[in-house]
Design an enzyme around this catalytic site. Structure first.
Site, PDB file in Angstrom:
ATOM      1  CD  GLU A 149      36.335  -9.172 -20.618  1.00 28.91           C
ATOM      2  OE1 GLU A 149      35.366  -9.832 -20.255  1.00 28.91           O
ATOM      3  OE2 GLU A 149      37.463  -9.483 -21.106  1.00 28.91           O
ATOM      4  CD  GLU A 243      35.946 -14.936 -21.814  1.00 29.40           C
ATOM      5  OE1 GLU A 243      37.277 -15.111 -22.421  1.00 29.40           O
ATOM      6  OE2 GLU A 243      35.355 -14.123 -21.232  1.00 29.40           O
TER       7      GLU A 243
END
Length: 269
Positions: A149, A243
């Site tokens: 990520e 998220e």
């Protein structure tokens, strides 16, 4: 594209989680709202009753799509690129535990903050350590897939953009490693978000969403419509995982707002 909610074990050290604490409560909330999966952020997999999680997953018809590892860095200081070899080895062993759990669920292992920071070291030195750690994880696991990520510059100084992640992934040279793109981080780091997603292409394995202010999608100025159109254009059919901060109105409301916003976007694509 399917919707997932990020939830966490009770020892969460990260504020940007849509639902913290009780995994059972979080999974039941996700199911009640309409999410099709959950992503679980875990500091130490060895302290979680995964048989109970598996039972809940089956009973609710709610898959676990990814396992987060960032709390191992935030709470325990573990890093795959730490200058201390002993800590690197401990970090690899911890992520291997995440991988064992992920494999049992057919989930991704997220490599975000746990990769560490450069902190003044030359990029090539840190990259070399990262490649060694990733190759060790790949050799010690069988089928589980890892997603790197890119994170914004305020959280790490190592791998901030999709292009940087792709360069590292090319060197790892494994189909079991791909990209997790996150709208919050991309909004800070990418020159052109749609073009970056097109460059990622089939290497885009997982996708996180939060608005520009890290609130629930729909509460900031991020252009989700064009981003989702690009995801459709490149053939992305994985999970869209929420998220975000517990805003607006707390964790439950944030999860509900995010779901309504994203569901409408997907339906209207």
């Amino acid at each position: 594209m399917k919707l997932s909610l990020v939830i966490s074990t009770s020892d969460a050290a990260f504020d940007a989680l849509a639902f913290k604490g009780d995994l059972k409560k979080g999974m039941e909330l996700a199911k009640r709202i309409g999410y099709q999966a959950v992503e679980i952020a875990v500091r130490d997999p060895s302290v979680v009753d995964w048989n109970e999680v598996a039972r809940l997953s089956k009973d609710l018809g709610l898959p676990v799509c990814a396992i987060g590892t960032g709390q191992a860095f935030l709470a325990d200081g573990l890093s795959l690129t730490h200058p201390d070899e002993k800590i690197r080895k401990r970090s690899i062993e911890r992520v291997k535990k995440h991988a064992e759990v992920a494999e049992s669920f057919g989930a991704f292992v997220i490599i975000g903050l746990v990769r560490g920071k450069r902190e003044g070291r030359p990029y090539r030195e840190v990259e070399k350590l990262f490649l060694e750690s990733m190759n060790s994880l790949l050799s010690d696991t069988k089928e589980v897939r890892f997603v790197i990520e890119p994170l914004n510059r305020y959280e790490t100084d190592f791998i901030n953009t999709v292009e940087e992640a792709l360069r590292v992934i090319e060197k790892i040279n494994s189909d079991r490693v791909g990209i997790l793109a996150d709208t919050f981080h991309m909004n800070i780091e990418e020159v052109n978000i749609s073009e970056s997603l097109k460059v990622a292409g089939k290497k885009l394995y997982h996708f996180h969403v939060a608005d520009s202010n890290r609130w629930a999608p729909g509460c900031g100025h991020f252009d989700f419509e064009s981003t989702f159109k690009t995801l459709k254009e490149i053939g992305y059919d994985g999970y869209i995982s929420v998220e975000c901060l517990p805003l607006p109105g707390g964790m439950e409301k944030a999860a509900e707002v995010a779901f309504r916003t994203l569901k409408e976007l997907i339906v209207n694509l």
